[in-house]
Design an enzyme around this catalytic site. Structure first.
Site, PDB file in Angstrom:
ATOM      1  N   ARG A  13       0.855  -1.194   0.000  1.00  0.00           N
ATOM      2  CA  ARG A  13       0.000   0.000   0.000  1.00  0.00           C
ATOM      3  C   ARG A  13       0.888   1.241   0.000  1.00  0.00           C
ATOM      4  O   ARG A  13       1.724   1.404   0.885  1.00  0.00           O
ATOM      5  CB  ARG A  13      -0.912  -0.012   1.231  1.00  0.00           C
ATOM      6  CG  ARG A  13      -1.776   1.225   1.373  1.00  0.00           C
ATOM      7  CD  ARG A  13      -2.786   1.116   2.523  1.00  0.00           C
ATOM      8  NE  ARG A  13      -3.564   2.327   2.596  1.00  0.00           N
ATOM      9  CZ  ARG A  13      -3.486   3.228   3.597  1.00  0.00           C
ATOM     10  NH1 ARG A  13      -2.710   3.008   4.627  1.00  0.00           N
ATOM     11  NH2 ARG A  13      -4.200   4.328   3.560  1.00  0.00           N
ATOM     12  N   HIS A  30      -3.054  11.036   0.619  1.00  0.00           N
ATOM     13  CA  HIS A  30      -2.620  10.732   1.984  1.00  0.00           C
ATOM     14  C   HIS A  30      -2.035  12.017   2.576  1.00  0.00           C
ATOM     15  O   HIS A  30      -0.823  12.158   2.707  1.00  0.00           O
ATOM     16  CB  HIS A  30      -1.601   9.594   1.967  1.00  0.00           C
ATOM     17  CG  HIS A  30      -1.371   8.958   3.313  1.00  0.00           C
ATOM     18  ND1 HIS A  30      -1.505   7.609   3.537  1.00  0.00           N
ATOM     19  CD2 HIS A  30      -1.008   9.488   4.502  1.00  0.00           C
ATOM     20  CE1 HIS A  30      -1.235   7.327   4.810  1.00  0.00           C
ATOM     21  NE2 HIS A  30      -0.926   8.455   5.418  1.00  0.00           N
ATOM     22  N   GLU A  88      -7.677   8.388   5.848  1.00  0.00           N
ATOM     23  CA  GLU A  88      -8.039   9.035   7.115  1.00  0.00           C
ATOM     24  C   GLU A  88      -8.532  10.463   6.957  1.00  0.00           C
ATOM     25  O   GLU A  88      -8.017  11.385   7.610  1.00  0.00           O
ATOM     26  CB  GLU A  88      -6.837   9.036   8.073  1.00  0.00           C
ATOM     27  CG  GLU A  88      -6.302   7.670   8.380  1.00  0.00           C
ATOM     28  CD  GLU A  88      -5.168   7.694   9.419  1.00  0.00           C
ATOM     29  OE1 GLU A  88      -4.577   8.759   9.661  1.00  0.00           O
ATOM     30  OE2 GLU A  88      -4.900   6.624   9.990  1.00  0.00           O
ATOM     31  N   ASN A 127      -7.969   2.072   9.370  1.00  0.00           N
ATOM     32  CA  ASN A 127      -6.680   2.152  10.039  1.00  0.00           C
ATOM     33  C   ASN A 127      -6.962   2.031  11.527  1.00  0.00           C
ATOM     34  O   ASN A 127      -7.590   2.904  12.124  1.00  0.00           O
ATOM     35  CB  ASN A 127      -5.991   3.488   9.743  1.00  0.00           C
ATOM     36  CG  ASN A 127      -5.517   3.569   8.297  1.00  0.00           C
ATOM     37  OD1 ASN A 127      -5.605   2.582   7.547  1.00  0.00           O
ATOM     38  ND2 ASN A 127      -5.012   4.711   7.899  1.00  0.00           N
ATOM     39  N   TYR A 158      -5.412   1.189  15.365  1.00  0.00           N
ATOM     40  CA  TYR A 158      -4.223   1.024  16.205  1.00  0.00           C
ATOM     41  C   TYR A 158      -4.559   0.773  17.662  1.00  0.00           C
ATOM     42  O   TYR A 158      -3.776   0.172  18.388  1.00  0.00           O
ATOM     43  CB  TYR A 158      -3.350   2.281  16.172  1.00  0.00           C
ATOM     44  CG  TYR A 158      -2.661   2.532  14.858  1.00  0.00           C
ATOM     45  CD1 TYR A 158      -3.284   3.246  13.840  1.00  0.00           C
ATOM     46  CD2 TYR A 158      -1.377   2.061  14.632  1.00  0.00           C
ATOM     47  CE1 TYR A 158      -2.645   3.493  12.641  1.00  0.00           C
ATOM     48  CE2 TYR A 158      -0.721   2.309  13.430  1.00  0.00           C
ATOM     49  CZ  TYR A 158      -1.358   3.017  12.440  1.00  0.00           C
ATOM     50  OH  TYR A 158      -0.720   3.251  11.254  1.00  0.00           O
ATOM     51  N   GLU A 201      -4.141  -0.146   7.913  1.00  0.00           N
ATOM     52  CA  GLU A 201      -2.994   0.142   8.785  1.00  0.00           C
ATOM     53  C   GLU A 201      -3.218  -0.473  10.155  1.00  0.00           C
ATOM     54  O   GLU A 201      -4.336  -0.445  10.686  1.00  0.00           O
ATOM     55  CB  GLU A 201      -2.781   1.656   8.992  1.00  0.00           C
ATOM     56  CG  GLU A 201      -2.229   2.384   7.801  1.00  0.00           C
ATOM     57  CD  GLU A 201      -2.039   3.877   8.040  1.00  0.00           C
ATOM     58  OE1 GLU A 201      -1.873   4.290   9.203  1.00  0.00           O
ATOM     59  OE2 GLU A 201      -2.060   4.616   7.040  1.00  0.00           O
ATOM     60  N   PHE A 208       7.977   3.227  13.239  1.00  0.00           N
ATOM     61  CA  PHE A 208       6.906   2.248  13.040  1.00  0.00           C
ATOM     62  C   PHE A 208       7.334   1.102  12.113  1.00  0.00           C
ATOM     63  O   PHE A 208       6.534   0.241  11.793  1.00  0.00           O
ATOM     64  CB  PHE A 208       5.696   2.923  12.385  1.00  0.00           C
ATOM     65  CG  PHE A 208       4.712   3.583  13.329  1.00  0.00           C
ATOM     66  CD1 PHE A 208       3.697   2.832  13.917  1.00  0.00           C
ATOM     67  CD2 PHE A 208       4.757   4.939  13.590  1.00  0.00           C
ATOM     68  CE1 PHE A 208       2.753   3.426  14.755  1.00  0.00           C
ATOM     69  CE2 PHE A 208       3.823   5.546  14.433  1.00  0.00           C
ATOM     70  CZ  PHE A 208       2.821   4.785  15.013  1.00  0.00           C
TER      71      PHE A 208
END
Ligand code: NAG
Ligand code: NAG
Ligand code: NAG
Ligand code: NAG
Length: 506
Positions: A103, A148, A194, A334, A336, A405, A468
């Site tokens: 991606r 993005h 996002e 996404n 987390y 993500e 990350f």
């Protein structure tokens, strides 16, 4: 925790690292055939080459140069991972992971540097053609994000970024150029990454360009944190819808790909069992997720938002509702973390919290909901991915979900041994995948999973202070070195044994 218990826990972790699959249902075979496994990046965060080959300056190029104080380490992504020049090496490390998808995002400023009024930049097109072809040659599906966070600075100036309705035509034009140039080979498109975070950081908190906000959310030279995020979101949704209509009408029938949108989604747990906090958790979710997905699936914003924002929330005309009915082929999430939600309607809260206009205070709690990570407010709560996926699966009628993500951050100041032997990241990925597979067993329609990120990179406001990557990057030499997590991911995907991580200095 007692010392003996700690000791046992450490042994258990070590075993789990050495035997993929030993701890529960975390094997590739627990996911449906054809499932995409990948890793993700974005253009501004990795490409560098910010002046190469007729690219124009993006809003982030200008922001990091003119206001370096806004970035934690004062740095920028002029070079970042130098991916623009090293993309062949990066395709190689993607391939080494054993994934079947990658991606990445396209830089708007490389493709149409001056927007609709200028030329298409053939050098920018050529770069992404080379990248896409190199991936396909290795059997890796490109999973392409059209926006993005970055846009040509000139367009941000001309329209106020997403605040101006004129940006819709610009986005439709830019995405049309991409569909035409790359769509014969791209099976997976997403319009926005996002957008729910994008407009909050730009127009509510004022921390991303164009840096607009008002108290109590922040003190910017101009802005209106109660109204502008919703106006910008409206323009994003209509830009998205226009791009999807164009793709459906003019490209999809022949090219046969699919198109979706990527939303940032935390899971909110009520802080207490009070009715107020249970409602606060729902309301926070509605202001985060339903805000974008309800218009796309049902043609309008969620009821809670209408009630709380009244005339600050724009309306869709009947023509716009029709445009939205083109929907999406899939939803990207996404995900987390999970966080507690506390009501702020019936009890006082600190102002200026992220959830802002929802009147919800988000907190890690005490004791904290999970182990903290290098990014504030992001806790390790693997079980939260399951209700998050189930919620989206139910509300949006079994639409295919991709986890676009999921990943774990370390402080860059961590010592080299721990940066490379990233046991916490291995366990994070393994445990989140375990709960994702549980959602799949319960009937959720999940099509893929992407780790953020392939490589350490420029993490927006954090600059290079957090990492990350599955691959460690030495930003002085640009050497990429697989971490233990990269080796674990490869073993998980291929069924091979996990090898000791290679040290960056060996
Ligand atoms: C950049 O643009 C100029 C002027 O249009 C053109 O002559 C040049 O070939 C372009 N460079 C590349 C790398 O495409
Ligand atoms: C809420 O209620 C459930 C079920 O009764 C209980 O297990 C949980 O501990 C309670 N949570 C809080 C924060 O009181
Ligand atoms: C949206 O429509 C409602 C009801 O017709 C109206 O009260 C509200 O003011 C409108 N909002 C905007 C931003 O125009
Ligand atoms: C949801 O989608 C999956 C995959 O297409 C399918 O197998 C499943 O039957 C669907 N479930 C429902 C309730 O429609």
């Amino acid at each position: 925790m007692a010392a003996a218990a700690t000791c046992i826990a450490v042994v258990a972790l070590a075993l789990a690292v050495l035997e993929p699959g030993a701890r529960g249902l975390d094997r590739r075979a627990d996911f449906p055939p054809g499932f995409l496994f990948g890793a993700a990046t974005s253009s501004y965060q990795v490409e560098g080459a910010y002046l190469d080959d007729n690219k124009s300056l993006s809003n982030w190029d200008v922001y990091t140069h003119t206001q370096p104080g806004k970035i934690m380490d004062g740095r920028n992504a002029d070079i970042a991972d130098d991916h623009y020049h090293r993309y062949m090496d990066d395709v190689e490390i993607v391939h080494d992971l054993g994934v079947n998808s990658y991606r990445f995002s396209i830089s708007w400023a490389r493709i149409v540097p001056r927007g609709r009024l200028g030329e298409v930049n053939s050098a920018g097109i050529a770069f992404y053609n080379r990248l896409i072809d190199a991936l396909l040659k290795k059997g890796i599906q490109p999973f392409v994000t059209l926006n993005h966070f970055d846009m040509p600075h000139e367009l941000e100036t001309r329209y106020g970024g997403w605040l101006g309705a004129g940006i819709r035509e610009e986005f439709e034009y830019y995405t049309d150029v991409c569909f035409r140039a790359f769509g014969d080979r791209v099976r997976f498109w997403t319009t926005f990454n996002e957008p729910n975070l994008l407009v909050k950081f730009q127009f509510m908190l004022g921390k991303h360009p164009p840096n607009r906000c008002s108290p109590p959310f922040g003190s910017c030279s101009s802005g209106d944190s109660r109204r502008e995020p919703y106006v910008a979101a409206h323009n994003v949704l209509l830009s998205h819808a226009a791009a999807v209509r164009n793709y459906r009408t003019n490209y999809q029938p022949e090219q046969g790909g699919s198109i979706g949108i990527v939303i940032a989604m935390k899971w909110y747990e009520p802080l207490t069992n009070s009715t107020e906090d249970v409602r606060a958790a729902r309301r926070a979710r509605s202001f985060e997720v339903d805000w974008f997905l309800d218009p796309i699936f049902f043609g309008d914003y969620p009821r809670e938002m209408r009630e709380m924002l009244s005339s600050d929330l724009p309306n869709f005309t009947s023509e716009e509702k029709k445009l939205l009915l083109n929907k999406v082929d899939f939803i990207g999430l996404n995900h987390y973390t999970t966080i507690y939600a506390k009501d702020c309607i019936y009890s006082p809260c600190d102002v200026g919290t992220y959830e802002g206009n929802a009147l919800v205070y988000a907190t890690g709690g005490n004791p904290q909901i999970g182990k903290p990570t290098a990014v504030g407010g992001y806790y390790v709560v693997p079980e939260g991915i399951e209700p998050a996926v189930m919620y989206v699966n139910h509300r949006y009628k079994n639409a295919t979900i991709y986890i676009t993500e999921n990943g774990y951050s370390q402080h860059s100041s961590t010592n080299m041994v721990d940066l490379m032997s990233d046991v916490e990241r291995v366990n994070y990925l393994k445990d989140y995948l375990t709960y994702l597979s549980s959602a799949v067993r319960k009937g959720a329609n999940v099509g893929g999973y992407f780790v953020w990120s392939l490589v350490d990179n420029f993490e927006w406001l954090f600059g290079y202070t957090v990492r990350f990557g599955l691959y460690h990057v030495d930003f002085d030499t640009q050497v990429r070195t697989p971490r233990m997590s990269a080796n674990w991911y490869r073993a998980f995907l291929t069924g091979d044994e996990v090898h000791e991580p290679r040290r960056a200095d060996s």
